[in-house]
Design a protein around this motif. Sequence first.
Motif, PDB file in Angstrom:
ATOM      1  N   ILE A  25       1.022  -0.868  -0.112  1.00 52.12           N
ATOM      2  CA  ILE A  25       0.604   0.040   0.119  1.00 52.12           C
ATOM      3  C   ILE A  25       0.290   1.239  -0.267  1.00 52.12           C
ATOM      4  O   ILE A  25       0.192   2.401  -0.056  1.00 52.12           O
ATOM      5  CB  ILE A  25      -0.742  -0.197   1.124  1.00 52.12           C
ATOM      6  N   GLY A  26       2.497   1.310   0.280  1.00 50.83           N
ATOM      7  CA  GLY A  26       3.084   2.454   0.437  1.00 50.83           C
ATOM      8  C   GLY A  26       2.940   3.757  -0.173  1.00 50.83           C
ATOM      9  O   GLY A  26       2.808   4.778  -0.082  1.00 50.83           O
ATOM     10  N   ARG A  27       2.547   3.338  -1.560  1.00 49.61           N
ATOM     11  CA  ARG A  27       2.821   4.416  -2.332  1.00 49.61           C
ATOM     12  C   ARG A  27       1.432   5.505  -2.494  1.00 49.61           C
ATOM     13  O   ARG A  27       1.488   6.653  -2.806  1.00 49.61           O
ATOM     14  CB  ARG A  27       3.586   4.138  -4.034  1.00 49.61           C
ATOM     15  N   GLY A  28       0.253   4.637  -2.391  1.00 47.97           N
ATOM     16  CA  GLY A  28      -0.630   5.510  -2.449  1.00 47.97           C
ATOM     17  C   GLY A  28      -0.931   5.936  -0.850  1.00 47.97           C
ATOM     18  O   GLY A  28      -2.706   5.866  -0.059  1.00 47.97           O
ATOM     19  N   ALA A  29      -0.386   5.491   0.496  1.00 49.99           N
ATOM     20  CA  ALA A  29      -0.588   5.477   1.465  1.00 49.99           C
ATOM     21  C   ALA A  29      -0.142   7.354   2.463  1.00 49.99           C
ATOM     22  O   ALA A  29       0.864   7.302   1.739  1.00 49.99           O
ATOM     23  CB  ALA A  29      -0.650   4.479   2.309  1.00 49.99           C
ATOM     24  N   VAL A  30      -0.826   7.446   3.196  1.00 50.45           N
ATOM     25  CA  VAL A  30       0.213   8.106   4.474  1.00 50.45           C
ATOM     26  C   VAL A  30       0.507   7.782   5.539  1.00 50.45           C
ATOM     27  O   VAL A  30      -0.492   7.031   6.269  1.00 50.45           O
ATOM     28  CB  VAL A  30      -1.105   9.582   3.692  1.00 50.45           C
ATOM     29  N   TRP A  31       1.142   8.549   6.253  1.00 54.30           N
ATOM     30  CA  TRP A  31       1.792   8.602   7.952  1.00 54.30           C
ATOM     31  C   TRP A  31       0.592   9.370   8.577  1.00 54.30           C
ATOM     32  O   TRP A  31       1.867  10.726   7.678  1.00 54.30           O
ATOM     33  CB  TRP A  31       2.636   8.239   7.950  1.00 54.30           C
ATOM     34  N   GLN A  32      -0.113   9.135   9.366  1.00 53.17           N
ATOM     35  CA  GLN A  32      -0.605  10.601   9.975  1.00 53.17           C
ATOM     36  C   GLN A  32      -1.514   9.770  11.079  1.00 53.17           C
ATOM     37  O   GLN A  32      -1.328   8.723  11.648  1.00 53.17           O
ATOM     38  CB  GLN A  32      -2.050  11.378   9.375  1.00 53.17           C
ATOM     39  N   ASN A  33      -1.661  10.963  12.202  1.00 51.04           N
ATOM     40  CA  ASN A  33      -1.872  10.283  13.250  1.00 51.04           C
ATOM     41  C   ASN A  33      -3.684  10.129  13.083  1.00 51.04           C
ATOM     42  O   ASN A  33      -4.078  10.110  14.738  1.00 51.04           O
ATOM     43  CB  ASN A  33      -1.821  11.232  14.398  1.00 51.04           C
ATOM     44  N   GLN A  34      -3.640  10.023  12.834  1.00 52.09           N
ATOM     45  CA  GLN A  34      -6.086   9.477  12.818  1.00 52.09           C
ATOM     46  C   GLN A  34      -6.293   9.191  11.692  1.00 52.09           C
ATOM     47  O   GLN A  34      -5.520   8.281  10.092  1.00 52.09           O
ATOM     48  CB  GLN A  34      -6.416  10.561  12.014  1.00 52.09           C
ATOM     49  N   TRP A  35      -7.057   7.693  11.425  1.00 47.91           N
ATOM     50  CA  TRP A  35      -7.849   7.014  10.444  1.00 47.91           C
ATOM     51  C   TRP A  35      -7.870   7.848   9.268  1.00 47.91           C
ATOM     52  O   TRP A  35      -9.232   9.585   9.435  1.00 47.91           O
ATOM     53  CB  TRP A  35      -9.137   6.318  11.238  1.00 47.91           C
ATOM     54  N   SER A  36      -8.511   7.630   8.704  1.00 46.80           N
ATOM     55  CA  SER A  36      -8.012   7.640   7.365  1.00 46.80           C
ATOM     56  C   SER A  36     -10.008   7.853   6.991  1.00 46.80           C
ATOM     57  O   SER A  36     -10.790   7.184   7.652  1.00 46.80           O
ATOM     58  CB  SER A  36      -7.853   7.284   5.923  1.00 46.80           C
ATOM     59  N   GLY A  37     -10.938   9.008   6.046  1.00 44.26           N
ATOM     60  CA  GLY A  37     -11.886   8.648   5.586  1.00 44.26           C
ATOM     61  C   GLY A  37     -12.837   7.109   5.016  1.00 44.26           C
ATOM     62  O   GLY A  37     -13.826   7.044   4.693  1.00 44.26           O
TER      63      GLY A  37
END
Length: 142
Positions: A129-141
């Motif tokens: 999933i790496g290229r389409g994922a983001v690292w953030q401190n919340q769940w995505s929509g």
Amino acid sequence: MCKMHEIAWIAGMEYRKWFSLKKMLILLFSILFLGEYIFSNMARVAEETGLSINILEPMDLVLSFQFYMLVIPLIFIVLLSGFPDKSGGNIFVMMRATRRIWLAGQFLFGLLAGVTCLGSFFAASFLWIGRGAVWQNQWSGF
């Protein structure tokens, strides 16, 4: 301190025996199974909807559905088939170490094998999933 060294040596010996080609092929095919049935579909849906995926969400999806939640322990049970190893050299190890040290080494080996299995699943989900994922401190929509 010598006991800890013996426990680590027994666990390392078992881990090296376990890290064979056939066990790693089973692990590779299980990673491909999870990748094709879960990770790629998740990436496709996220791409179609334009949503970004948190990097931890693919494994959260795997560990939250009942069917996939059962796949992980089944893979681990298959990977640990033949445990503890009863090869010829193991008899001499049991004669030189006490039962408690041998048992503690076997427990440490089981822990190392479990961490390797789950770590490889997490690493595969990050890479898939790496290229389409983001690292953030919340769940995505998603």
